[in-house]
Design a protein around this motif. Structure first.
Motif, short mmCIF file in Angstrom:
data_model
loop_
_atom_site.label_atom_id
_atom_site.label_comp_id
_atom_site.label_asym_id
_atom_site.label_seq_id
_atom_site.Cartn_x
_atom_site.Cartn_y
_atom_site.Cartn_z
N GLU A 25 0.83 -1.21 0.00
CA GLU A 25 0.00 0.00 0.00
C GLU A 25 0.86 1.25 0.00
O GLU A 25 0.54 2.24 -0.67
CB GLU A 25 -0.93 0.00 1.22
CG GLU A 25 -2.12 -0.91 1.07
CD GLU A 25 -3.05 -0.50 -0.06
OE1 GLU A 25 -3.48 0.67 -0.09
OE2 GLU A 25 -3.32 -1.35 -0.94
N HIS A 83 -5.84 -1.03 -2.51
CA HIS A 83 -6.72 0.07 -2.11
C HIS A 83 -6.20 1.42 -2.59
O HIS A 83 -6.91 2.17 -3.24
CB HIS A 83 -6.85 0.10 -0.58
CG HIS A 83 -7.59 -1.06 -0.02
ND1 HIS A 83 -8.13 -1.06 1.25
CD2 HIS A 83 -7.89 -2.28 -0.54
CE1 HIS A 83 -8.74 -2.21 1.49
NE2 HIS A 83 -8.58 -2.97 0.42
N THR A 89 -10.27 1.95 1.66
CA THR A 89 -10.06 1.14 2.85
C THR A 89 -11.21 1.31 3.83
O THR A 89 -11.68 0.34 4.44
CB THR A 89 -8.73 1.52 3.53
OG1 THR A 89 -7.65 1.31 2.60
CG2 THR A 89 -8.48 0.69 4.77
N ALA A 103 -6.96 -2.09 8.49
CA ALA A 103 -7.32 -0.78 7.94
C ALA A 103 -6.40 0.30 8.50
O ALA A 103 -5.95 1.19 7.77
CB ALA A 103 -8.78 -0.46 8.26
N TYR A 106 -3.12 0.13 6.77
CA TYR A 106 -3.23 0.66 5.41
C TYR A 106 -3.26 2.18 5.40
O TYR A 106 -2.62 2.83 4.57
CB TYR A 106 -4.50 0.12 4.74
CG TYR A 106 -4.39 -1.28 4.19
CD1 TYR A 106 -3.36 -2.14 4.60
CD2 TYR A 106 -5.32 -1.78 3.29
CE1 TYR A 106 -3.27 -3.43 4.10
CE2 TYR A 106 -5.23 -3.06 2.79
CZ TYR A 106 -4.22 -3.89 3.20
OH TYR A 106 -4.14 -5.16 2.70
N TYR A 257 -9.34 -7.61 0.69
CA TYR A 257 -10.15 -6.39 0.56
C TYR A 257 -11.05 -6.25 1.75
O TYR A 257 -11.42 -7.19 2.40
CB TYR A 257 -11.00 -6.41 -0.72
CG TYR A 257 -10.56 -5.38 -1.70
CD1 TYR A 257 -10.70 -4.03 -1.42
CD2 TYR A 257 -9.94 -5.73 -2.89
CE1 TYR A 257 -10.29 -3.06 -2.30
CE2 TYR A 257 -9.53 -4.77 -3.78
CZ TYR A 257 -9.72 -3.43 -3.48
OH TYR A 257 -9.30 -2.46 -4.36
#
Length: 257
Positions: A25, A83, A89, A103, A106, A257
């Motif tokens: 990411e 993402h 996200t 999350a 990310y 995801y």
């Protein structure tokens, strides 16, 4: 994967898969922001004394963002889900497709990738300040906020339809292209009004490095509202039932995801 809401397992905090996904990411967001913000600075460099033609400049910026996001999503999709956007996200989190812990990782990676890209742009352009985003003259802040909500809603809806939906099948092959195209199309619509960020990380790095904070709150609140609405509508209205689990096949990584 089935929809589930979870904070995240303790071992997930230091699991190699989490680290690889977080790194993916960071790098993919760096690629996207460097090319996207770089295209804006390149236009300023080309047209040092005169402003670029508005229509051609808009097309160039939209195309640069579309191509860069296509490449960024494609290069990280098999590792992190691709993402490249805190709003995406957040949508996956609202839809129960990613844990809170993943999350958070990310978001940190996306913001750091954007900051690094903006810093490097300032270095290689000999000190040019990143432009970032602001609501343009004649456009109110509320109008800019609504525009960011609508544009990000469209983006996250496309992400759901092509990359997250368990029934997507072979459609997932074109997910990076579809995601890049909707961002390019949305920039053609929203660029003249508020820049069409749709991505808090894309807005934050240039704002920090260029120290341009005008209307910055819009580029966080709008994308998060739009992404969350898209996730809720797709999860609970478009996906009617959860698909059955096929235990005879190797399951996908639970946080793709």
């Amino acid at each position: 994967m089935p929809r589930r809401y979870a904070f995240g397992r303790a071992e997930e905090a230091y699991h190699p898969d989490s680290m690889r996904a977080t790194l993916a990411e960071l790098v993919s967001t760096f690629i996207f922001v460097f090319a996207g913000e770089g295209s804006v600075l390149a236009l300023d460099k080309i047209y040092t004394e005169t402003a670029p033609p508005a229509s051609s400049g808009l097309v160039i910026v939209a195309l640069a963002h579309a191509l860069a996001l296509f490449a960024a999503v494609a290069s990280s999709m098999n590792v992190s889900g691709g993402h490249v956007n805190p709003a995406v996200t957040f949508g996956a989190l609202v839809g129960g497709r990613i844990s809170v812990l993943r999350a958070f990782y990310y978001w940190l990676a996306q913001i750091l990738g954007s900051i690094l890209a903006s810093l490097l742009l300032r270095l290689v352009t000999n000190g040019m300040r990143p432009q970032g985003f602001h609501v343009h003259s004649g456009v109110g802040e509320i109008h800019g906020l609504i525009l960011e909500i609508v544009l990000t809603f469209g983006l996250v809806y496309v992400v759901y339809a092509t990359a997250i939906d368990p029934k997507r099948g072979s459609l997932g092959i074109i997910a990076p292209l579809a995601i890049g195209l909707i961002v390019g199309a949305n920039i053609l619509v929203g660029g003249p009004f508020d820049g069409a960020s749709m991505n808090p990380a894309r807005a934050f790095g240039p704002a920090l490095v260029g120290w341009r904070w005008r209307n910055h709150w819009i580029y966080w609140l709008g994308p998060f509202i739009g992404g969350g609405l898209a996730a809720l509508i797709y999860e609970y209205m478009v996906i009617p039932t959860e698909p059955p689990l096929h235990t005879t096949h190797q399951p996908l990584a639970p946080e793709d995801y």
